[in-house]
Write a protein that holds these residues in place. Structure first.
Motif, PDB file in Angstrom:
ATOM      1  N   SER A 112       0.833  -1.192   0.000  1.00 31.63           N
ATOM      2  CA  SER A 112       0.000   0.000   0.000  1.00 31.63           C
ATOM      3  C   SER A 112       0.864   1.236   0.000  1.00 31.63           C
ATOM      4  N   SER A 113       0.499   2.184  -0.882  1.00 29.10           N
ATOM      5  CA  SER A 113       1.243   3.434  -0.924  1.00 29.10           C
ATOM      6  C   SER A 113       0.299   4.622  -0.926  1.00 29.10           C
ATOM      7  N   TYR A 114      -0.836   4.458  -1.585  1.00 30.24           N
ATOM      8  CA  TYR A 114      -1.737   5.590  -1.758  1.00 30.24           C
ATOM      9  C   TYR A 114      -2.693   5.814  -0.597  1.00 30.24           C
ATOM     10  N   GLY A 115      -2.989   4.781   0.161  1.00 30.51           N
ATOM     11  CA  GLY A 115      -4.026   4.930   1.176  1.00 30.51           C
ATOM     12  C   GLY A 115      -5.311   5.359   0.511  1.00 30.51           C
ATOM     13  N   CYS A 163      -2.154  -4.019 -11.602  1.00 37.29           N
ATOM     14  CA  CYS A 163      -3.075  -3.389 -12.528  1.00 37.29           C
ATOM     15  C   CYS A 163      -2.435  -2.168 -13.165  1.00 37.29           C
ATOM     16  N   ILE A 164      -1.674  -1.397 -12.357  1.00 40.17           N
ATOM     17  CA  ILE A 164      -1.133  -0.133 -12.878  1.00 40.17           C
ATOM     18  C   ILE A 164       0.229   0.151 -12.272  1.00 40.17           C
ATOM     19  N   ILE A 165       1.102   0.712 -13.097  1.00 36.06           N
ATOM     20  CA  ILE A 165       2.368   1.238 -12.579  1.00 36.06           C
ATOM     21  C   ILE A 165       2.381   2.742 -12.804  1.00 36.06           C
ATOM     22  N   ASP A 166       2.720   3.460 -11.758  1.00 36.55           N
ATOM     23  CA  ASP A 166       2.663   4.915 -11.747  1.00 36.55           C
ATOM     24  C   ASP A 166       4.088   5.427 -11.503  1.00 36.55           C
ATOM     25  N   SER A 167       4.445   5.767 -10.282  1.00 28.87           N
ATOM     26  CA  SER A 167       5.823   6.195 -10.006  1.00 28.87           C
ATOM     27  C   SER A 167       6.808   5.042 -10.161  1.00 28.87           C
ATOM     28  N   GLY A 168       6.325   3.827  -9.974  1.00 28.91           N
ATOM     29  CA  GLY A 168       7.189   2.653 -10.033  1.00 28.91           C
ATOM     30  C   GLY A 168       7.646   2.178  -8.666  1.00 28.91           C
ATOM     31  N   ARG A 169       7.325   2.971  -7.637  1.00 30.47           N
ATOM     32  CA  ARG A 169       7.819   2.624  -6.299  1.00 30.47           C
ATOM     33  C   ARG A 169       7.250   1.314  -5.766  1.00 30.47           C
ATOM     34  N   THR A 170       5.966   1.081  -6.025  1.00 27.38           N
ATOM     35  CA  THR A 170       5.348  -0.149  -5.519  1.00 27.38           C
ATOM     36  C   THR A 170       6.029  -1.369  -6.125  1.00 27.38           C
ATOM     37  N   LEU A 171       6.135  -1.371  -7.442  1.00 28.94           N
ATOM     38  CA  LEU A 171       6.717  -2.529  -8.118  1.00 28.94           C
ATOM     39  C   LEU A 171       8.180  -2.716  -7.709  1.00 28.94           C
ATOM     40  N   ASP A 218       0.180   1.389 -17.795  1.00 24.74           N
ATOM     41  CA  ASP A 218       1.471   2.005 -17.509  1.00 24.74           C
ATOM     42  C   ASP A 218       1.365   3.512 -17.690  1.00 24.74           C
ATOM     43  N   LYS A 219       1.480   4.252 -16.559  1.00 24.63           N
ATOM     44  CA  LYS A 219       1.534   5.726 -16.629  1.00 24.63           C
ATOM     45  C   LYS A 219       2.991   6.115 -16.822  1.00 24.63           C
ATOM     46  N   THR A 220       3.482   5.948 -18.038  1.00 18.93           N
ATOM     47  CA  THR A 220       4.920   6.110 -18.305  1.00 18.93           C
ATOM     48  C   THR A 220       5.466   7.469 -17.870  1.00 18.93           C
ATOM     49  N   ARG A 241      -3.671  10.599 -15.646  1.00 15.51           N
ATOM     50  CA  ARG A 241      -5.008  10.953 -15.154  1.00 15.51           C
ATOM     51  C   ARG A 241      -5.365   9.935 -14.098  1.00 15.51           C
ATOM     52  N   PHE A 242      -6.281  10.283 -13.210  1.00 12.32           N
ATOM     53  CA  PHE A 242      -6.656   9.324 -12.181  1.00 12.32           C
ATOM     54  C   PHE A 242      -7.683   8.342 -12.746  1.00 12.32           C
ATOM     55  N   LEU A 243      -7.317   7.064 -12.707  1.00 11.27           N
ATOM     56  CA  LEU A 243      -8.131   6.031 -13.331  1.00 11.27           C
ATOM     57  C   LEU A 243      -8.811   5.154 -12.284  1.00 11.27           C
ATOM     58  N   VAL A 244      -9.974   4.684 -12.637  1.00 10.41           N
ATOM     59  CA  VAL A 244     -10.721   3.786 -11.741  1.00 10.41           C
ATOM     60  C   VAL A 244     -11.316   2.634 -12.550  1.00 10.41           C
ATOM     61  N   GLY A 301     -10.461  -3.070 -10.867  1.00 18.28           N
ATOM     62  CA  GLY A 301      -9.528  -3.260  -9.753  1.00 18.28           C
ATOM     63  C   GLY A 301      -9.002  -1.971  -9.163  1.00 18.28           C
ATOM     64  N   LEU A 302      -9.046  -0.884  -9.954  1.00 22.16           N
ATOM     65  CA  LEU A 302      -8.523   0.394  -9.447  1.00 22.16           C
ATOM     66  C   LEU A 302      -9.599   1.141  -8.680  1.00 22.16           C
ATOM     67  N   ASP A 303      -9.207   1.669  -7.548  1.00 20.05           N
ATOM     68  CA  ASP A 303     -10.189   2.346  -6.696  1.00 20.05           C
ATOM     69  C   ASP A 303      -9.857   3.820  -6.537  1.00 20.05           C
ATOM     70  N   ARG A 304     -10.879   4.535  -6.105  1.00 19.99           N
ATOM     71  CA  ARG A 304     -10.683   5.873  -5.584  1.00 19.99           C
ATOM     72  C   ARG A 304     -11.370   5.872  -4.231  1.00 19.99           C
TER      73      ARG A 304
HETATM   74  P1  IMP Z   1       3.322   3.516  -7.859  1.00 20.02           P
HETATM   75  O1  IMP Z   1       3.960   2.897  -6.659  1.00 20.02           O
HETATM   76  O2  IMP Z   1       3.402   5.009  -7.852  1.00 20.02           O
HETATM   77  O3  IMP Z   1       3.813   2.919  -9.168  1.00 20.02           O
HETATM   78  O4  IMP Z   1       1.780   3.258  -7.755  1.00 20.02           O
HETATM   79  C1  IMP Z   1       1.227   2.023  -7.958  1.00 20.02           C
HETATM   80  C2  IMP Z   1      -0.058   1.921  -7.168  1.00 20.02           C
HETATM   81  O5  IMP Z   1      -0.710   3.178  -7.016  1.00 20.02           O
HETATM   82  C3  IMP Z   1      -1.034   1.041  -7.898  1.00 20.02           C
HETATM   83  O6  IMP Z   1      -0.861  -0.303  -7.526  1.00 20.02           O
HETATM   84  C4  IMP Z   1      -2.362   1.624  -7.476  1.00 20.02           C
HETATM   85  O7  IMP Z   1      -2.774   1.043  -6.259  1.00 20.02           O
HETATM   86  C5  IMP Z   1      -2.093   3.074  -7.237  1.00 20.02           C
HETATM   87  N1  IMP Z   1      -2.444   3.919  -8.385  1.00 20.02           N
HETATM   88  C6  IMP Z   1      -1.612   4.564  -9.222  1.00 20.02           C
HETATM   89  N2  IMP Z   1      -2.290   5.266 -10.149  1.00 20.02           N
HETATM   90  C7  IMP Z   1      -3.597   5.045  -9.902  1.00 20.02           C
HETATM   91  C8  IMP Z   1      -4.817   5.507 -10.538  1.00 20.02           C
HETATM   92  O8  IMP Z   1      -4.841   6.238 -11.539  1.00 20.02           O
HETATM   93  N3  IMP Z   1      -5.979   5.058  -9.985  1.00 20.02           N
HETATM   94  C9  IMP Z   1      -6.009   4.235  -8.902  1.00 20.02           C
HETATM   95  N4  IMP Z   1      -4.903   3.789  -8.278  1.00 20.02           N
HETATM   96  C10 IMP Z   1      -3.702   4.190  -8.777  1.00 20.02           C
END
Ligand code: IMP
Ligand code: MG
Length: 181
Positions: free
Chosen positions: A66-69, A98-106, A128-130, A149-152, A155-158
């Protein structure tokens, strides 16, 4: 809270891409056994669909990060709140998110799994949010490149909502003060 959603990928489009990913994975792992490791909770739906398109023998496992809370902006730190519920040593591990954003989680998850000495380690992400990448991390299979953009949905939540949507949509935000969810 009234939010408008703009559908980016409908059910059929997602299904086609997931099948293509599954075919590529199946070819690449021909003759091997796979351990699919989903990153909860976001990857649950994607993993369920992907697993059914994979034709090599595969086990399914999960870990939780978990990173976003409940916020739409990253908290900056990644916590692995539940480790893989399977022994990964000597296994061909494919991380599923489902998604890679900053890459920190992966990156954090890879590091954790690599400590357990898998035979191999690859990753598949549907989205992939490149442009948002701040941490360099290898991603072996990508479904769609997506804008910042913020996606839902799928599997993706807000703030815990929308995970069960069968499509992937962008949240249209009139007022950004709503964005903390
Ligand atoms: P990262 O660690 O920044 O790559 O973020 C990866 C995690 O952030 C994903 O596994 C999601 O839980 C969450 N996340 C990133 N972007 C989105 C979004 O657009 N919608 C919902 N969750 C997101
Ligand atoms: Mg979330």
């Amino acid at each position: 809270m009234d939010e408008e959603l703009e559908i980016l990928f409908d059910e059929e489009t997602i299904g086609r891409t997931v099948r293509e990913l599954g075919e590529r994975v199946s070819q690449d792992y021909a003759g091997k056994e796979l351990l699919l490791v989903g990153i909860l909770k976001g990857a649950a739906l994607f993993l369920a669909d992907l697993a059914r398109t994979v034709t090599v023998p595969a086990e399914v496992a999960f870990l939780r990060a978990s990173s976003y809370g409940n916020s739409t902006s990253s908290a900056g730190t990644v916590q692995i709140t539940q480790d893989v519920d399977r022994d990964v040593s000597g296994r061909h591990v494919l991380l599923v998110d489902c998604i890679i954003d900053s890459g920190r989680t992966l990156a954090a998850v890879r590091e954790r799994v690599l400590m357990r000495r898998p035979a191999s380690l690859r990753s598949v992400v549907l989205l992939d949010k490149t442009d948002r990448r701040t941490t360099k991390v290898p991603v072996d299979y990508v479904g769609f490149e997506v804008p910042d953009r913020f996606l839902v949905g799928y599997g993706l939540d807000r703030a815990g909502q929308y995970r069960n949507l069968p499509y992937i949509a962008a949240v249209l935000q009139e007022d950004d003060s709503n964005s903390a969810g």
